[in-house]
Write an enzyme that holds these catalytic residues in place. Structure first.
Site, PDB file in Angstrom:
ATOM      1  N   GLU A 207      -7.650  -8.428   0.079  1.00  0.00           N
ATOM      2  CA  GLU A 207      -6.744  -9.202   1.096  1.00  0.00           C
ATOM      3  C   GLU A 207      -5.990  -8.063   1.555  1.00  0.00           C
ATOM      4  O   GLU A 207      -5.109  -7.804   1.253  1.00  0.00           O
ATOM      5  CB  GLU A 207      -5.916 -10.115   0.300  1.00  0.00           C
ATOM      6  CG  GLU A 207      -6.533 -11.416  -0.444  1.00  0.00           C
ATOM      7  CD  GLU A 207      -7.069 -12.393   0.593  1.00  0.00           C
ATOM      8  OE1 GLU A 207      -6.409 -12.447   1.790  1.00  0.00           O
ATOM      9  OE2 GLU A 207      -7.929 -13.272   0.251  1.00  0.00           O
ATOM     10  N   CYS A 241       1.957 -10.184   5.971  1.00  0.00           N
ATOM     11  CA  CYS A 241       0.689  -9.694   6.317  1.00  0.00           C
ATOM     12  C   CYS A 241      -0.007 -10.492   7.652  1.00  0.00           C
ATOM     13  O   CYS A 241      -0.708  -9.939   8.440  1.00  0.00           O
ATOM     14  CB  CYS A 241      -0.408  -9.855   5.248  1.00  0.00           C
ATOM     15  SG  CYS A 241      -0.397 -11.308   4.582  1.00  0.00           S
TER      16      CYS A 241
HETATM   17  P1  NAD Z   1      -0.675  -0.646  -0.736  1.00  0.00           P
HETATM   18  O1  NAD Z   1      -2.073  -0.736  -0.279  1.00  0.00           O
HETATM   19  O2  NAD Z   1       0.351   0.509  -0.204  1.00  0.00           O
HETATM   20  O3  NAD Z   1      -0.126  -0.919  -2.045  1.00  0.00           O
HETATM   21  C1  NAD Z   1      -0.895  -2.360  -2.657  1.00  0.00           C
HETATM   22  C2  NAD Z   1      -0.974  -1.980  -4.034  1.00  0.00           C
HETATM   23  O4  NAD Z   1      -2.109  -0.788  -4.140  1.00  0.00           O
HETATM   24  C3  NAD Z   1       0.201  -1.563  -4.946  1.00  0.00           C
HETATM   25  O5  NAD Z   1       0.430  -2.109  -6.257  1.00  0.00           O
HETATM   26  C4  NAD Z   1       0.103  -0.060  -4.999  1.00  0.00           C
HETATM   27  O6  NAD Z   1       0.622   0.256  -6.189  1.00  0.00           O
HETATM   28  C5  NAD Z   1      -1.441  -0.094  -5.267  1.00  0.00           C
HETATM   29  N1  NAD Z   1      -1.702   1.338  -4.817  1.00  0.00           N
HETATM   30  C6  NAD Z   1      -1.228   2.087  -3.576  1.00  0.00           C
HETATM   31  N2  NAD Z   1      -1.918   3.257  -3.578  1.00  0.00           N
HETATM   32  C7  NAD Z   1      -2.974   3.550  -4.454  1.00  0.00           C
HETATM   33  C8  NAD Z   1      -4.029   4.149  -4.867  1.00  0.00           C
HETATM   34  N3  NAD Z   1      -4.090   5.488  -4.166  1.00  0.00           N
HETATM   35  N4  NAD Z   1      -4.863   3.733  -5.891  1.00  0.00           N
HETATM   36  C9  NAD Z   1      -4.856   2.733  -6.370  1.00  0.00           C
HETATM   37  N5  NAD Z   1      -3.628   1.589  -6.242  1.00  0.00           N
HETATM   38  C10 NAD Z   1      -2.892   2.034  -5.111  1.00  0.00           C
HETATM   39  O7  NAD Z   1       0.230  -1.978   0.342  1.00  0.00           O
HETATM   40  P2  NAD Z   1       1.639  -2.235   0.238  1.00  0.00           P
HETATM   41  O8  NAD Z   1       2.407  -1.455   1.350  1.00  0.00           O
HETATM   42  O9  NAD Z   1       2.032  -2.449  -1.055  1.00  0.00           O
HETATM   43  O10 NAD Z   1       1.660  -3.727   1.146  1.00  0.00           O
HETATM   44  C11 NAD Z   1       1.543  -3.902   2.393  1.00  0.00           C
HETATM   45  C12 NAD Z   1       0.039  -4.049   3.183  1.00  0.00           C
HETATM   46  O11 NAD Z   1      -0.625  -5.165   2.151  1.00  0.00           O
HETATM   47  C13 NAD Z   1       0.149  -4.327   4.643  1.00  0.00           C
HETATM   48  O12 NAD Z   1      -0.929  -3.533   5.161  1.00  0.00           O
HETATM   49  C14 NAD Z   1      -0.088  -5.790   4.384  1.00  0.00           C
HETATM   50  O13 NAD Z   1      -0.769  -6.402   5.563  1.00  0.00           O
HETATM   51  C15 NAD Z   1      -0.950  -5.843   3.370  1.00  0.00           C
HETATM   52  N6  NAD Z   1      -0.796  -7.336   2.648  1.00  0.00           N
HETATM   53  C16 NAD Z   1      -1.936  -8.215   2.751  1.00  0.00           C
HETATM   54  C17 NAD Z   1      -1.765  -9.711   2.344  1.00  0.00           C
HETATM   55  C18 NAD Z   1      -2.834 -10.589   2.440  1.00  0.00           C
HETATM   56  O14 NAD Z   1      -2.977 -11.342   1.729  1.00  0.00           O
HETATM   57  N7  NAD Z   1      -3.807 -10.315   3.280  1.00  0.00           N
HETATM   58  C19 NAD Z   1      -0.637  -9.962   1.970  1.00  0.00           C
HETATM   59  C20 NAD Z   1       0.531  -8.877   1.796  1.00  0.00           C
HETATM   60  C21 NAD Z   1       0.154  -7.832   2.238  1.00  0.00           C
END
Ligand code: NAD
Length: 453
Positions: A207, A241
């Site tokens: 997602e 998002c």
């Molecule tokens: P992110 O990708 O930085 O982090 C998401 C999760 O991944 C966190 O739990 C984080 O700890 C983990 N993570 C980060 N780096 C990692 C790595 N190298 N290896 C493994 N895990 C890792 O995203 P964010 O900044 O927390 O959220 C914002 C993003 O999420 C935006 O792009 C937004 O559009 C998207 N989002 C999508 C939805 C949806 O339903 N489609 C909902 C909310 C947010």
């Protein structure tokens, strides 16, 4: 292997998670636990993102209650093996589909709706009969602590467990074999998750995010459009998002629409947004300065002020942007709305088409022909006509992206389908028709050609 994964794998083998009663009991239990800790959850969301009580309730808690209620009502029906037709040449047989749990699942969630985005997939995972490890975001520290507390104090670690940690620790966790990974987050990390999952051929739901356009045609109800765009954009200060990322407006109505947008911003949040207690803050300094940099040296049509001490940014409207400006190429994820004009339908479609497929698209028009053309031409996850955001808050519409905005979907029955494998069974009777077996001859060949034509 991680000790909790070992325990969960053993526990899953006991078959205990599979009965309908067990699943329904645990969904009920989850709801009770949330109810009991509601005040603390709201408090944590306020500390992490300055979400108001109202906003926290509708977008993070109420939505979860609704989903659990829906599941308690419909799971008894979904869990039954589903009978399907069988081709006549398999006479006499029956066919059915069993939804079986995957096993040990992993849910990785982001910081922007830190409670809801960890719990909504959990509902699907419990309903599917799986065990679950949840890895919440390290950025929303207060909500992560509450999640850890309420889940780990109330569920055994062999069934559901919250593991906290930063990206490095999550990367270590991803070396393990899971039976399903459900990830919500950014496109870049999504790619990494898929790469890690591929080592074990683990199926994934991703997602993700992207640039969701909002297109307003001159025939739209402009007052309603302005109100609903401001609502969708400023919810969680744009850190959503599916927030309208940029506005495409037909040039003849730009002035009127912008005037109305400014009126609604003021009406919703007063003149001093930075002091308004209901106006959310940016999650942390990193994202705050990312947004400030995006706006720097741009033509600010409205807003533009910020408060570094409280990590708040005014609702900001920007114009005169080139297509290659970062504001038009990167997901904004904040209270900044670029405004782009278009002359006609063709031009509007072209602007969206040149970017990766977005998670959402919002269209404001009364013209059915425009609606058909836009939806028939452009590819995106989902969206609304004459509104923003609300398509994700219904259990009857699967929610998810396409292309760069994600893989798979959830919400309502889609979550159950996501967290179960569809096992297809054909049960054959004992009547045996010889002509399917060798030795083959021309008579058999002519007969099969008549049947399979
Ligand atoms: P992110 O990708 O930085 O982090 C998401 C999760 O991944 C966190 O739990 C984080 O700890 C983990 N993570 C980060 N780096 C990692 C790595 N190298 N290896 C493994 N895990 C890792 O995203 P964010 O900044 O927390 O959220 C914002 C993003 O999420 C935006 O792009 C937004 O559009 C998207 N989002 C999508 C939805 C949806 O339903 N489609 C909902 C909310 C947010």
């Amino acid at each position: 292997m991680h000790p909790i994964i070992i325990k969960q794998r053993r526990y899953f083998q006991t078959q205990e998670t599979k009965s309908l009663k067990f699943r329904i009991d645990n969904l009920r239990k989850l709801k009770q636990i949330i109810k009991k800790n509601e005040t603390q959850i709201i408090f944590a969301l306020n500390k992490d993102l300055n979400k108001s009580k109202y906003e926290a309730y509708i977008t993070e808690i109420g939505i979860i209650y609704e989903e659990i209620n829906y599941y308690i009502k419909y799971l008894p029906k979904w869990i039954k093996a589903k009978k399907v037709k069988t081709p006549i040449f398999y006479f006499k047989s029956k066919s059915y589909i069993i939804s079986e749990p995957y096993g040990v699942t992993l849910i990785i969630s982001p910081w922007n709706y830190p409670f809801q985005l960890a719990i909504a997939p959990l509902i699907g995972a419990i309903a599917g009969g799986n065990t679950v490890i949840i890895k919440p975001s390290e950025y929303s520290t207060n909500t992560t602590k509450i999640l850890e507390k309420i889940i780990n104090n109330n569920f055994s670690e062999e069934y559901i467990n919250v593991i906290t940690g930063n990206a490095l620790e999550t990367e270590a966790l991803l070396k393990e074999r899971f039976d399903y990974i459900f990830f919500t987050g950014s496109v870049n990390v999504g790619k990494l998750i898929m790469e890690k999952a591929s080592h074990h051929l683990t199926p994934v739901t991703l997602e993700l995010g992207g640039k969701s356009p909002c297109i307003v045609f001159k025939d739209a109800n402009l007052d309603l459009a302005a109100k609903r765009i401001v609502f969708g954009k400023l919810l969680n200060a744009g850190q959503t998002c599916v927030a309208p990322d940029y506005l495409l407006v037909q040039n003849s109505v730009k002035k009127v629409l912008v005037t109305k947008i400014i009126e609604y911003i003021k009406y919703f949040y007063g003149d001093d947004y930075l002091k308004n207690l209901d106006y959310p803050k940016i999650i942390n300094k990193k994202h705050f300065f990312r947004l400030i940099n995006l706006v720097e040296n741009k033509t600010v049509l409205y807003g533009g002020l910020y408060d570094e001490a409280h990590l708040k940014i005014e609702p900001t409207l920007i114009e005169n942007l080139s297509e290659d400006d970062k504001l038009m190429t990167e997901e904004i994820f904040g209270p900044v709305l670029p405004i782009i004009e278009f002359a006609n339908l063709h031009e509007a479609i072209l602007t969206v088409k040149t970017k990766p497929k977005p998670l959402a698209l919002y269209l404001f028009t009364k013209d059915k022909k425009i609606e058909e053309k836009v939806f028939g031409t452009l590819s995106f996850g989902g969206g609304c006509v004459n509104d923003t955001i609300i398509h994700l808050a219904t259990p009857f519409l699967p929610f998810g992206g396409i292309g760069e905005s994600g893989i798979g979907s959830y919400h309502g029955k889609a979550s159950y389908t996501t967290f179960t494998h569809q096992k297809s069974i054909l049960k054959k009777g004992i009547i045996d028709i010889k002509f399917r077996y060798p030795p083959y001859n021309n008579k058999k060949f002519n007969l099969i050609k008549k049947i399979m034509k």
